[in-house]
Design an enzyme around this catalytic site. Structure first.
Site, mmCIF file in Angstrom:
data_model
loop_
_atom_site.group_PDB
_atom_site.id
_atom_site.type_symbol
_atom_site.label_atom_id
_atom_site.label_comp_id
_atom_site.label_asym_id
_atom_site.label_seq_id
_atom_site.Cartn_x
_atom_site.Cartn_y
_atom_site.Cartn_z
ATOM 1 N N ASP A 298 10.895 -10.298 -6.441
ATOM 2 C CA ASP A 298 10.212 -10.339 -5.152
ATOM 3 C C ASP A 298 8.704 -10.208 -5.272
ATOM 4 O OD1 ASP A 298 12.554 -10.665 -3.768
ATOM 5 O OD2 ASP A 298 12.814 -8.545 -3.314
ATOM 6 N N ASP B 135 5.413 -8.941 -2.195
ATOM 7 C CA ASP B 135 6.393 -8.392 -1.254
ATOM 8 C C ASP B 135 6.017 -6.965 -0.882
ATOM 9 O OD1 ASP B 135 8.705 -8.508 0.354
ATOM 10 O OD2 ASP B 135 9.875 -7.514 -1.188
ATOM 11 N N ASP C 192 8.997 -0.279 -3.180
ATOM 12 C CA ASP C 192 10.291 -0.461 -2.521
ATOM 13 C C ASP C 192 11.356 0.287 -3.310
ATOM 14 O OD1 ASP C 192 9.001 -2.098 -0.740
ATOM 15 O OD2 ASP C 192 10.195 -3.889 -1.160
ATOM 16 N N ARG D 35 5.332 -0.791 7.757
ATOM 17 C CA ARG D 35 6.223 -0.179 6.760
ATOM 18 C C ARG D 35 5.499 0.870 5.905
ATOM 19 N NH1 ARG D 35 10.237 -4.950 4.393
ATOM 20 N NH2 ARG D 35 10.968 -5.693 6.424
#
Length: 408
Positions: A206, A230, A234, A286
């Protein structure tokens, strides 16, 4: 993000791994996460009380644990004892040898050259990895880390940039400290070595700066992260026991995803501490976006967002304490929180709470669930550092300028 890792082997036994799923390294979740929150707050308050004693003290318990020592480079592994929160047991390569990266190249990802970062991180034994000089490392493919490793950028200006970046997949005890990670690209569809005895086919990645996939006991501290394909950090697929602290994050859209999907219930065991980070200019959303687990967001400085700061779905518990939220000027995006993929009748039962946060320029936090009910009683017994002092606690967020023979 994905979990495909097809192993090639040097032996018949290794060939059998082709038909097996990767080993899942689980970490038992803390049964009472509020006690971890309480411990974090106790350490913050202890650092605050010591400000009059330590001439170099900042009130940041992680930094006050090691930065006062002018001989830090002779005792690098002491850093492993300084984490707080859910990732506090991440020891990285504390019990191993020092490995010095002398070569910034990454020409052969199947047979990496000794002295390169890739050669260091795939070894089976614990290693504390440092850098001989300033470096820009452009990774040809994902840097797939093996367990019990520390990447320690102190004493050099280290940039992992312009290529693939870091993957923490089904491994444990990882510390990533003091590096600049930016402009990460999507790579993949290539063979990549992940240990001295195995390499495998990687599907398309990603382009995250740090991708944590089924990892546990992970600590990302004092890194500067920006502008990746991305996410910046994460964590998905059952990852847990994570602390993300003292980082400077900027110029990015989807900053931090914690939880794979609403249907992936293994992430109910995810527990993450997000502390003393500076969410800076050019960020959109986010910070983090959470699913299922327990997330302690404490003493962070949010100076920019374009859509929202903290969001989530699938009933995560979000405990926001002592943060500073400076809203954008656009009146549409003043709200800190974003409840996703659920009607109000459902999300009002989730547990999102704000305690001691500072809201500026019209920022506001929409709480839900029990609020200050018994589920938070232990967490509330000691407050985090006052939000009015967050700017000073986070003033050194990001990769530090450390030189041997002097305090960082």
């Amino acid at each position: 993000m994905r979990m495909t890792l097809v192993h090639l082997s040097l032996s018949l036994f290794s060939c059998l791994l082709l038909v097996l799923s990767p080993t899942f390294i689980a970490s038992t979740p803390v049964s009472e996460p509020e006690l971890v929150v309480q411990e974090v707050n106790e350490k913050i308050n202890a650092s605050r009380r010591n400000l009059g004693v330590l001439s170099c003290g900042t009130g940041n318990p992680i930094d006050d644990c090691w930065r006062c020592d002018p001989k830090w480079e002779k005792n690098r592994q002491r850093l492993a004892d300084c984490a707080i929160g859910f990732g506090k047991h991440a020891i990285g390569g504390r019990d191993g040898k020092i490995y010095v990266v002398t070569d910034s190249s990454d020409k052969d990802v199947v047979n990496p050259k000794p002295g390169t970062l890739r050669h260091a991180v795939i070894q089976d034994e614990p290693l504390w990895i440092i850098f001989a000089r300033d470096m820009v490392i452009k990774l040809k493919e994902e840097l797939i880390m093996n367990s019990f490793k520390t990447i320690d950028g102190r004493g050099a200006s280290v940039h992992i940039a312009g290529g693939a970046c870091i993957t923490v997949q089904y491994v444990t005890n990882i510390i990533i400290h003091g590096v600049n990670i930016h402009d990460c690209k999507r790579k993949g569809n290539a063979y990549v070595r992940d240990s001295p005895s195995h390499y495998g086919w990687r599907t398309a990645s990603d382009g995250d700066a740090v991708s944590i996939f089924g990892g546990s006991h992970v600590w990302v501290d004092h890194c500067s992260l920006s502008n990746c394909a991305d996410g910046l950090i994460d964590a998905i697929h059952g990852s847990t026991a994570i602390t993300i602290s003292n980082n400077y994050l900027s110029h990015h859209n989807k900053v931090m995803l914690l939880g794979h999907s609403d249907s992936y219930t293994r992430d109910k065991n995810m527990q993450v501490t997000i502390a003393f980070n500076h969410f800076g200019e050019g960020l959109v959303q986010r910070m983090p976006r959470c699913r299922h687990g327990y997330f302690h967001v404490v003493n962070n400085d949010y100076t920019h967002w374009q859509m929202y700061a903290i969001g989530g779905s699938a009933a995560p518990t979000i405990n926001s304490q002592g943060n500073r939220f400076l809203a954008p000027n656009d009146h549409v995006f003043k709200e800190v929180t974003k409840y996703e993929d659920a009607p109000r009748s459902k999300w009002k039962k989730w547990n999102w709470r704000s305690e001691g946060d500072l809201f500026l320029n019209g920022a506001f936090f929409t709480p839900s669930g029990g609020g200050a009910s018994s589920s938070y009683a232990k967490a509330s017994s000691l407050s985090a550092r006052p939000s009015s002092l967050v700017a000073s606690v986070t003033s050194n967020a990001g990769a530090l300028f450390c030189r041997k023979g002097s305090r960082c």
